[in-house]
Design a protein around this motif. Structure first.
Motif: not given
Length: 242
Positions: A102-108, A184-189
Motif C-alpha cells: 500500500v502506498r500513501g497515507s492511511t491516517g488522515a 495526503r498530509y494531514g496525519f503526518y502534520i
C-alpha cells in the motif's frame, strides 16, 4: 457541586468515556463526509484487518510505554500513554502497508477523532490530579494549580488539551478548504505537531530522566517527530487518503 463530591479517578473515567464517544462519532462523520471507502488507498476488503492490526499496535504501545514510565519512576501497576498508542499504531500501520504494498497515507481519517479525544481526555487527567501522575512540576506562575498537596504545579494537562483543541480546529478548516491536501498530509502534520508539543510539555513533568534532561516520552516524541518529517518529505499520491 456533583463534580466536587466525585472521586477524581471516576471523573477521569467519565472524561475518558466522553473522549471515546466523541472520537467514534467524529470519526464516523469525517469518514462519510471526507473519506469515502471508494477512495481508500487499499482494497476495501483488507481495511477491517488493517484496522484490527492498527488497534492492537496502539494498545500495545499505550500500555507498554505507559507501564514502562511508571516502572522507571518506581510506581507499581500498569499505565497507559496516548503517545505510546500513536507510536505503536503508526509503527504497525506502516509495517502492514509495506507488507501489503500500500502506498500513501492511511491516517488522515483519524486526525480529527484523535485530536478531539486527546483534548477532552486531558481534561480527565487534570481532574484526576495527583492520582493520575500526569501533573506538572512546581511553578510560581499565577496559573499554577494546587492538586491538594499545597504545591502549585504547571497544569500541563490543560496545556496539551488547549494545543490539541486548536489543532483540531485548524485541521477541520484545512479539511473543508483543501480536502485532498489535508488527506495526503494531514496525519503526518498531526504526528509532527503532537510530537513537538508533547516534547515541550515533557520538560514540565516530574518523570525520571533517561538521557540528560530527557525522559522516556521525550525520546518517543522525538522518534515520532522524525517519522513525520521523513514522511512529509516523501512524494504523495493524489488519491492516498483514509
Amino acid at each position: 457541586m456533583l463534580a466536587s463530591r466525585m472521586h477524581p479517578l471516576v471523573l477521569h473515567s467519565l472524561f475518558e468515556a466522553l473522549a471515546w464517544i466523541l472520537a467514534i462519532a467524529i470519526g464516523w462523520w469525517a469518514r462519510r463526509r471526507y473519506f469515502p471507502a471508494a477512495r481508500l488507498p487499499m482494497p476495501g476488503a483488507r481495511y477491517p484487518l488493517y484496522l484490527l492490526f492498527l488497534w492492537l499496535g496502539a494498545a500495545a504501545g499505550a500500555y507498554g510505554l505507559g507501564s514502562l514510565n511508571l516502572a522507571l519512576a518506581g510506581i507499581p501497576g500498569g499505565g497507559r500513554s496516548i503517545l505510546g498508542a500513536i507510536v505503536g499504531g503508526t509503527l504497525v500501520a506502516e509495517i502492514y502497508k509495506a507488507d501489503s504494498g500500500v502506498r500513501g497515507s492511511t491516517g488522515a481519517v483519524f486526525v480529527l477523532p484523535l485530536s478531539i479525544a486527546i483534548a477532552v481526555g486531558r481534561l480527565g487527567c487534570f481532574s484526576a490530579g495527583l492520582a493520575d501522575y500526569t501533573y506538572g512540576t512546581p511553578t510560581g506562575l499565577p496559573w499554577g494549580v494546587d492538586f491538594g498537596d499545597g504545591i502549585h504545579r504547571h497544569p500541563v494537562q490543560l496545556y496539551e488539551s488547549l494545543a490539541m483543541a486548536c489543532f483540531a480546529l485548524a485541521f477541520f478548516l484545512w479539511l473543508r478548504r483543501e480536502p485532498q491536501s489535508a488527506a495526503r498530509y494531514g496525519f503526518y502534520i498531526f504526528a509532527g505537531f503532537y510530537a513537538a508539543q508533547r516534547f515541550l510539555w515533557e520538560f514540565l513533568k516530574p518523570y525520571p530522566r533517561l538521557i540528560g534532561p530527557f525522559n522516556l516520552f521525550h525520546l518517543a516524541a522525538a522518534l515520532l517527530l522524525i517519522y513525520a518529517f521523513v514522511m512529509l518529505r516523501r512524494p504523495r499520491r493524489i488519491h492516498a487518503i483514509a
